[in-house]
Write a protein that holds these residues in place. Structure first.
Motif, PDB file in Angstrom:
ATOM      1  N   ILE A 162       0.847  -1.200   0.000  1.00  0.00           N
ATOM      2  CA  ILE A 162       0.000   0.000   0.000  1.00  0.00           C
ATOM      3  C   ILE A 162       0.882   1.248   0.000  1.00  0.00           C
ATOM      4  N   SER A 163       1.933   1.242   0.808  1.00  0.00           N
ATOM      5  CA  SER A 163       2.858   2.375   0.872  1.00  0.00           C
ATOM      6  C   SER A 163       3.591   2.580  -0.447  1.00  0.00           C
ATOM      7  N   ILE A 164       4.017   1.480  -1.071  1.00  0.00           N
ATOM      8  CA  ILE A 164       4.726   1.581  -2.347  1.00  0.00           C
ATOM      9  C   ILE A 164       3.815   2.168  -3.424  1.00  0.00           C
ATOM     10  N   ALA A 165       2.603   1.674  -3.499  1.00  0.00           N
ATOM     11  CA  ALA A 165       1.654   2.198  -4.488  1.00  0.00           C
ATOM     12  C   ALA A 165       1.349   3.671  -4.225  1.00  0.00           C
ATOM     13  N   GLN A 166       1.226   4.023  -2.961  1.00  0.00           N
ATOM     14  CA  GLN A 166       0.987   5.419  -2.594  1.00  0.00           C
ATOM     15  C   GLN A 166       2.132   6.308  -3.066  1.00  0.00           C
ATOM     16  N   SER A 167       3.327   5.776  -3.059  1.00  0.00           N
ATOM     17  CA  SER A 167       4.514   6.535  -3.443  1.00  0.00           C
ATOM     18  C   SER A 167       4.694   6.641  -4.954  1.00  0.00           C
ATOM     19  N   LEU A 168       3.966   5.825  -5.699  1.00  0.00           N
ATOM     20  CA  LEU A 168       4.107   5.802  -7.167  1.00  0.00           C
ATOM     21  C   LEU A 168       2.732   5.971  -7.816  1.00  0.00           C
ATOM     22  N   PRO A 169       2.120   7.131  -7.672  1.00  0.00           N
ATOM     23  CA  PRO A 169       0.737   7.337  -8.133  1.00  0.00           C
ATOM     24  C   PRO A 169       0.529   7.240  -9.638  1.00  0.00           C
ATOM     25  N   ASP A 170       1.599   7.341 -10.413  1.00  0.00           N
ATOM     26  CA  ASP A 170       1.464   7.277 -11.869  1.00  0.00           C
ATOM     27  C   ASP A 170       1.458   5.840 -12.401  1.00  0.00           C
ATOM     28  N   LEU A 171       1.699   4.866 -11.520  1.00  0.00           N
ATOM     29  CA  LEU A 171       1.696   3.465 -11.921  1.00  0.00           C
ATOM     30  C   LEU A 171       0.422   2.784 -11.434  1.00  0.00           C
ATOM     31  N   ARG A 172       0.063   1.679 -12.089  1.00  0.00           N
ATOM     32  CA  ARG A 172      -1.117   0.911 -11.706  1.00  0.00           C
ATOM     33  C   ARG A 172      -0.663  -0.430 -11.138  1.00  0.00           C
ATOM     34  N   PHE A 173      -1.092  -0.728  -9.923  1.00  0.00           N
ATOM     35  CA  PHE A 173      -0.703  -1.958  -9.235  1.00  0.00           C
ATOM     36  C   PHE A 173      -1.905  -2.893  -9.109  1.00  0.00           C
ATOM     37  N   TRP A 174      -1.650  -4.173  -9.356  1.00  0.00           N
ATOM     38  CA  TRP A 174      -2.669  -5.214  -9.196  1.00  0.00           C
ATOM     39  C   TRP A 174      -2.107  -6.261  -8.245  1.00  0.00           C
ATOM     40  N   LEU A 175      -2.742  -6.393  -7.081  1.00  0.00           N
ATOM     41  CA  LEU A 175      -2.316  -7.370  -6.088  1.00  0.00           C
ATOM     42  C   LEU A 175      -3.352  -8.485  -6.049  1.00  0.00           C
ATOM     43  N   VAL A 176      -2.926  -9.684  -6.404  1.00  0.00           N
ATOM     44  CA  VAL A 176      -3.834 -10.839  -6.401  1.00  0.00           C
ATOM     45  C   VAL A 176      -3.535 -11.679  -5.167  1.00  0.00           C
ATOM     46  N   THR A 177      -4.589 -12.022  -4.417  1.00  0.00           N
ATOM     47  CA  THR A 177      -4.373 -12.744  -3.169  1.00  0.00           C
ATOM     48  C   THR A 177      -5.542 -13.665  -2.854  1.00  0.00           C
ATOM     49  N   ARG A 178      -5.226 -14.696  -2.097  1.00  0.00           N
ATOM     50  CA  ARG A 178      -6.245 -15.598  -1.581  1.00  0.00           C
ATOM     51  C   ARG A 178      -6.436 -15.386  -0.077  1.00  0.00           C
ATOM     52  N   GLU A 179      -5.635 -14.505   0.495  1.00  0.00           N
ATOM     53  CA  GLU A 179      -5.648 -14.289   1.941  1.00  0.00           C
ATOM     54  C   GLU A 179      -6.701 -13.252   2.328  1.00  0.00           C
ATOM     55  N   ARG A 180      -7.946 -13.639   2.230  1.00  0.00           N
ATOM     56  CA  ARG A 180      -9.051 -12.712   2.461  1.00  0.00           C
ATOM     57  C   ARG A 180      -9.073 -12.171   3.898  1.00  0.00           C
ATOM     58  N   ALA A 181      -8.681 -12.987   4.873  1.00  0.00           N
ATOM     59  CA  ALA A 181      -8.689 -12.528   6.266  1.00  0.00           C
ATOM     60  C   ALA A 181      -7.676 -11.400   6.477  1.00  0.00           C
ATOM     61  N   ILE A 182      -6.495 -11.540   5.858  1.00  0.00           N
ATOM     62  CA  ILE A 182      -5.478 -10.493   5.967  1.00  0.00           C
ATOM     63  C   ILE A 182      -5.987  -9.210   5.333  1.00  0.00           C
TER      64      ILE A 182
END
Length: 236
Positions: free
Chosen positions: A128-148
């Motif tokens: 989240i911090s990395i994406a916040q620091s790079l607003p001109d890029l698009r990040f897609w995080l795929v996860t199965r860890e729904r509880a986290i």
């Protein structure tokens, strides 16, 4: 809710140094740009699902093919060890620097987890911090860890340029409820049948066109699109 504070890029001044600190990035052949991943053997929920026939993880793509080559295994392990053992602030700064240098502005898309999954809330807040620091890029995080994800989003708000897509557990299931963006796997293997499904694509349900175009994303960027509620993939 807390919003991650952008990380100033300092201290790390060369790509070489950034690679040493972070373990480097991945370059999946299927998709645009770069990615970051860790060994699939570290998947928590996925590790349990691997033993269940009919689960998405039962025939995990990241545990076969090129992923089992010794040099590839070593690279994914190197990235995980760098994340785990480096000073976290330095790792974050180096990762921001490296992504800035290696992701092309003309195609500013980045995937988090082409292999592996979230280990804890700290790993999610780091991205989240990395994406916040790079607003001109698009990040897609795929996860199965729904509880986290649920636990972390109670206290942290992802920036608009980070899409967290929560994956379903079983092939042909509708996936987890309570999330705006999900990833599903369908058992359709016939290419003509898949072509017919792709022809029905809408923002509500988008069937991945990659199997019809040389297993490549091509110009499709639906996985990064927050308006695409369910991204549906053909079983590997």
């Amino acid at each position: 809710m807390n919003v991650a504070i952008p990380i100033p890029v300092r201290e790390i001044t060369t790509v070489k140094d950034a690679k040493i600190v972070t373990g480097g990035l991945c370059r999946p052949s299927k998709m645009p740009g770069k990615a970051w991943g860790i060994p699939a053997a570290l998947c928590k929920r996925g590790g349990k699902l691997r033993a269940i026939a009919g689960s998405v993880c039962h025939e995990c793509y990241a545990r076969k093919g090129r992923y089992v080559f010794a040099n590839v295994v070593a690279a994914y392990q190197r990235r995980y060890q760098a994340y785990k053992h480096r000073d976290r602030k330095q790792w974050l700064q180096a990762m921001v620097f490296l992504i800035q240098k290696q992701v092309k502005p003309a195609d500013p898309y980045f995937r988090i987890f082409d292999s592996g999954d979230l280990q804890d809330a700290g790993m999610l807040t780091a991205w989240i911090s990395i994406a916040q620091s790079l607003p001109d890029l698009r990040f897609w995080l795929v996860t199965r860890e729904r509880a986290i994800v649920r636990r972390t989003l109670k206290t942290h708000t992802p920036p608009d340029n980070l899409l967290i897509r929560v994956s379903g557990d079983m092939v042909d299931d509708e996936g987890p409820s309570g999330f705006n963006n999900v990833g599903l796997v369908q058992s359709t293997t016939d290419l003509n049948a898949w072509r017919a499904l792709v022809a029905t694509n809408t923002k509500k349900r988008w069937f991945c066109p990659a199997p019809l175009q040389g297993n490549s994303c091509g110009t499709c960027r639906a996985c990064w699109d927050k308006e695409v509620e369910a991204a549906v993939y053909r079983i590997h």
